[in-house]
Design a protein around this motif. Structure first.
Motif, mmCIF file in Angstrom:
data_model
loop_
_atom_site.group_PDB
_atom_site.id
_atom_site.type_symbol
_atom_site.label_atom_id
_atom_site.label_comp_id
_atom_site.label_asym_id
_atom_site.label_seq_id
_atom_site.Cartn_x
_atom_site.Cartn_y
_atom_site.Cartn_z
ATOM 1 N N ILE A 5 0.868 -1.175 0.000
ATOM 2 C CA ILE A 5 0.000 0.000 0.000
ATOM 3 C C ILE A 5 0.899 1.218 0.000
ATOM 4 C CG2 ILE A 5 -1.753 1.313 1.241
ATOM 5 C CD1 ILE A 5 -2.597 -1.348 2.569
ATOM 6 N N ALA A 6 0.796 2.024 -1.050
ATOM 7 C CA ALA A 6 1.588 3.246 -1.162
ATOM 8 C C ALA A 6 0.653 4.439 -1.009
ATOM 9 C CB ALA A 6 2.298 3.286 -2.505
ATOM 10 N N VAL A 7 0.988 5.332 -0.093
ATOM 11 C CA VAL A 7 0.143 6.477 0.209
ATOM 12 C C VAL A 7 0.743 7.732 -0.418
ATOM 13 C CG1 VAL A 7 -0.903 7.835 2.061
ATOM 14 C CG2 VAL A 7 -0.519 5.377 2.387
ATOM 15 N N LEU A 8 -0.096 8.430 -1.188
ATOM 16 C CA LEU A 8 0.297 9.697 -1.799
ATOM 17 C C LEU A 8 -0.006 10.841 -0.844
ATOM 18 C CD1 LEU A 8 -1.262 9.102 -5.318
ATOM 19 C CD2 LEU A 8 1.175 9.118 -4.776
ATOM 20 N N ASP A 9 0.621 11.978 -1.052
ATOM 21 C CA ASP A 9 0.372 13.172 -0.258
ATOM 22 C C ASP A 9 -1.124 13.500 -0.308
ATOM 23 O OD1 ASP A 9 0.985 15.316 1.348
ATOM 24 O OD2 ASP A 9 1.560 16.630 -0.306
ATOM 25 N N GLY A 10 -1.734 13.634 0.842
ATOM 26 C CA GLY A 10 -3.159 13.940 0.904
ATOM 27 C C GLY A 10 -4.022 12.702 1.009
ATOM 28 N N GLY A 11 -3.427 11.529 0.881
ATOM 29 C CA GLY A 11 -4.171 10.276 0.986
ATOM 30 C C GLY A 11 -3.973 9.653 2.343
ATOM 31 N N SER A 12 -4.729 8.608 2.602
ATOM 32 C CA SER A 12 -4.582 7.862 3.849
ATOM 33 C C SER A 12 -4.694 6.383 3.541
ATOM 34 C CB SER A 12 -5.662 8.252 4.856
ATOM 35 O OG SER A 12 -5.595 7.399 5.987
ATOM 36 N N GLY A 13 -3.730 5.630 3.992
ATOM 37 C CA GLY A 13 -3.757 4.198 3.771
ATOM 38 C C GLY A 13 -4.295 3.426 4.956
ATOM 39 N N ALA A 14 -4.646 4.109 6.039
ATOM 40 C CA ALA A 14 -5.059 3.421 7.260
ATOM 41 C C ALA A 14 -6.313 2.576 7.048
ATOM 42 C CB ALA A 14 -5.279 4.427 8.389
ATOM 43 N N GLY A 15 -7.346 3.148 6.480
ATOM 44 C CA GLY A 15 -8.579 2.400 6.261
ATOM 45 C C GLY A 15 -8.376 1.239 5.312
ATOM 46 N N LEU A 16 -7.635 1.481 4.250
ATOM 47 C CA LEU A 16 -7.340 0.436 3.270
ATOM 48 C C LEU A 16 -6.547 -0.694 3.923
ATOM 49 C CD1 LEU A 16 -7.518 -0.396 0.280
ATOM 50 C CD2 LEU A 16 -5.439 0.942 -0.115
ATOM 51 N N ALA A 17 -5.547 -0.359 4.708
ATOM 52 C CA ALA A 17 -4.729 -1.364 5.387
ATOM 53 C C ALA A 17 -5.575 -2.184 6.361
ATOM 54 C CB ALA A 17 -3.568 -0.700 6.112
ATOM 55 N N ARG A 18 -6.462 -1.528 7.080
ATOM 56 C CA ARG A 18 -7.323 -2.251 8.023
ATOM 57 C C ARG A 18 -8.270 -3.198 7.283
ATOM 58 N NH1 ARG A 18 -6.994 2.939 10.598
ATOM 59 N NH2 ARG A 18 -5.797 2.714 12.527
ATOM 60 N N ARG A 19 -8.793 -2.771 6.141
ATOM 61 C CA ARG A 19 -9.675 -3.638 5.349
ATOM 62 C C ARG A 19 -8.912 -4.849 4.821
ATOM 63 N NH1 ARG A 19 -11.257 1.327 3.033
ATOM 64 N NH2 ARG A 19 -10.571 0.673 0.970
ATOM 65 N N PHE A 20 -7.695 -4.622 4.330
ATOM 66 C CA PHE A 20 -6.881 -5.740 3.854
ATOM 67 C C PHE A 20 -6.580 -6.711 4.996
ATOM 68 C CE2 PHE A 20 -5.320 -3.248 0.033
ATOM 69 C CZ PHE A 20 -5.850 -4.120 -0.904
ATOM 70 N N ALA A 21 -6.218 -6.185 6.169
ATOM 71 C CA ALA A 21 -5.912 -7.044 7.320
ATOM 72 C C ALA A 21 -7.134 -7.878 7.703
ATOM 73 C CB ALA A 21 -5.428 -6.204 8.494
ATOM 74 N N ALA A 22 -8.301 -7.248 7.728
ATOM 75 C CA ALA A 22 -9.536 -7.960 8.083
ATOM 76 C C ALA A 22 -9.900 -9.025 7.043
ATOM 77 C CB ALA A 22 -10.685 -6.965 8.231
ATOM 78 N N ALA A 23 -9.482 -8.820 5.796
ATOM 79 C CA ALA A 23 -9.788 -9.769 4.721
ATOM 80 C C ALA A 23 -8.820 -10.948 4.687
ATOM 81 C CB ALA A 23 -9.791 -9.053 3.375
ATOM 82 N N GLY A 24 -7.813 -10.938 5.555
ATOM 83 C CA GLY A 24 -6.932 -12.098 5.676
ATOM 84 C C GLY A 24 -5.692 -12.075 4.800
ATOM 85 N N THR A 25 -5.117 -10.898 4.569
ATOM 86 C CA THR A 25 -3.878 -10.858 3.803
ATOM 87 C C THR A 25 -2.777 -11.610 4.540
ATOM 88 O OG1 THR A 25 -3.213 -8.761 4.807
ATOM 89 C CG2 THR A 25 -4.399 -8.629 2.719
ATOM 90 N N ALA A 26 -1.808 -12.095 3.768
ATOM 91 C CA ALA A 26 -0.682 -12.837 4.343
ATOM 92 C C ALA A 26 0.428 -11.907 4.806
ATOM 93 C CB ALA A 26 -0.132 -13.826 3.325
ATOM 94 N N GLY A 27 0.404 -10.661 4.350
ATOM 95 C CA GLY A 27 1.414 -9.685 4.724
ATOM 96 C C GLY A 27 1.186 -8.387 3.990
ATOM 97 N N MET A 28 1.640 -7.293 4.580
ATOM 98 C CA MET A 28 1.494 -5.974 3.960
ATOM 99 C C MET A 28 2.751 -5.146 4.153
ATOM 100 S SD MET A 28 -2.328 -4.531 4.815
ATOM 101 C CE MET A 28 -2.360 -5.014 6.545
ATOM 102 N N LEU A 29 3.051 -4.365 3.152
ATOM 103 C CA LEU A 29 4.051 -3.311 3.268
ATOM 104 C C LEU A 29 3.299 -2.011 3.039
ATOM 105 C CD1 LEU A 29 7.621 -2.968 2.183
ATOM 106 C CD2 LEU A 29 6.020 -1.268 1.339
ATOM 107 N N ILE A 30 3.428 -1.086 3.972
ATOM 108 C CA ILE A 30 2.775 0.216 3.871
ATOM 109 C C ILE A 30 3.864 1.256 3.703
ATOM 110 C CG2 ILE A 30 1.250 1.880 4.994
ATOM 111 C CD1 ILE A 30 0.269 -0.544 6.742
ATOM 112 N N ALA A 31 3.714 2.102 2.678
ATOM 113 C CA ALA A 31 4.701 3.154 2.416
ATOM 114 C C ALA A 31 4.013 4.510 2.424
ATOM 115 C CB ALA A 31 5.365 2.925 1.061
ATOM 116 N N ASP A 32 4.603 5.445 3.116
ATOM 117 C CA ASP A 32 4.123 6.823 3.143
ATOM 118 C C ASP A 32 5.336 7.714 2.957
ATOM 119 O OD1 ASP A 32 3.202 9.486 4.281
ATOM 120 O OD2 ASP A 32 1.374 8.306 4.554
#
Length: 140
Positions: A10-37
């Motif tokens: 998950i790559a976050v652009l200026d003015g964006g937020s990856g928090a909600g997206l990351a939480r949805r992915f985690a709840a959906a059972g992803t095997a791993g995530m890399l979050i970049a801001d």
């Protein structure tokens, strides 16, 4: 698009937020995530919050408008999480998820160029032209 068991960047652009997206992915059972801001500390804090057994989460500072940062994100994700399945971009006007199902397990330079192009298109969809930061040339 299969989310359960997937490795997601998950790559976050200026003015964006990856928090909600990351939480949805985690709840959906992803095997791993890399979050970049692009701002230091934000992705790292979110990663620390979401990291759990069965779904490791890595947070890094990076700007996906730079091809070298995209390459670094790919390397870091593959090193810590394995091959990437989904690449998501969170911008000020929404989210775009790119499935990498057609790319090989290891991204060589040619495939990385394709990913950079896809990421560029995703940025274009999420950031209206009048809100895009000006790119300035810097001396090497």
């Amino acid at each position: 698009m299969r989310v359960s068991g997937s490795v997601v960047v998950i790559a976050v652009l200026d003015g964006g937020s990856g928090a909600g997206l990351a939480r949805r992915f985690a709840a959906a059972g992803t095997a791993g995530m890399l979050i970049a801001d692009q701002y230091a500390g934000i992705a790292e804090d979110l990663a620390a919050e979401l990291d759990r057994p069965g779904c490791p989460v890595v947070g890094v500072c990076g700007d996906i408008r730079r091809p070298s940062d995209v390459a670094a994100l790919v390397d870091t994700a593959e090193k810590h999480l394995g091959p990437i399945d989904l690449f998501a971009v969170a911008g000020p006007d929404g989210e775009r998820i790119i499935s990498l199902a057609d790319l090989p397990d290891h991204l060589d330079l040619e495939r990385l160029a394709e990913l950079v192009l896809l990421v560029g298109e995703a940025i274009g969809e999420l950031v209206p032209p009048q809100r895009r930061p000006e790119r300035t040339a810097t001396a090497a």
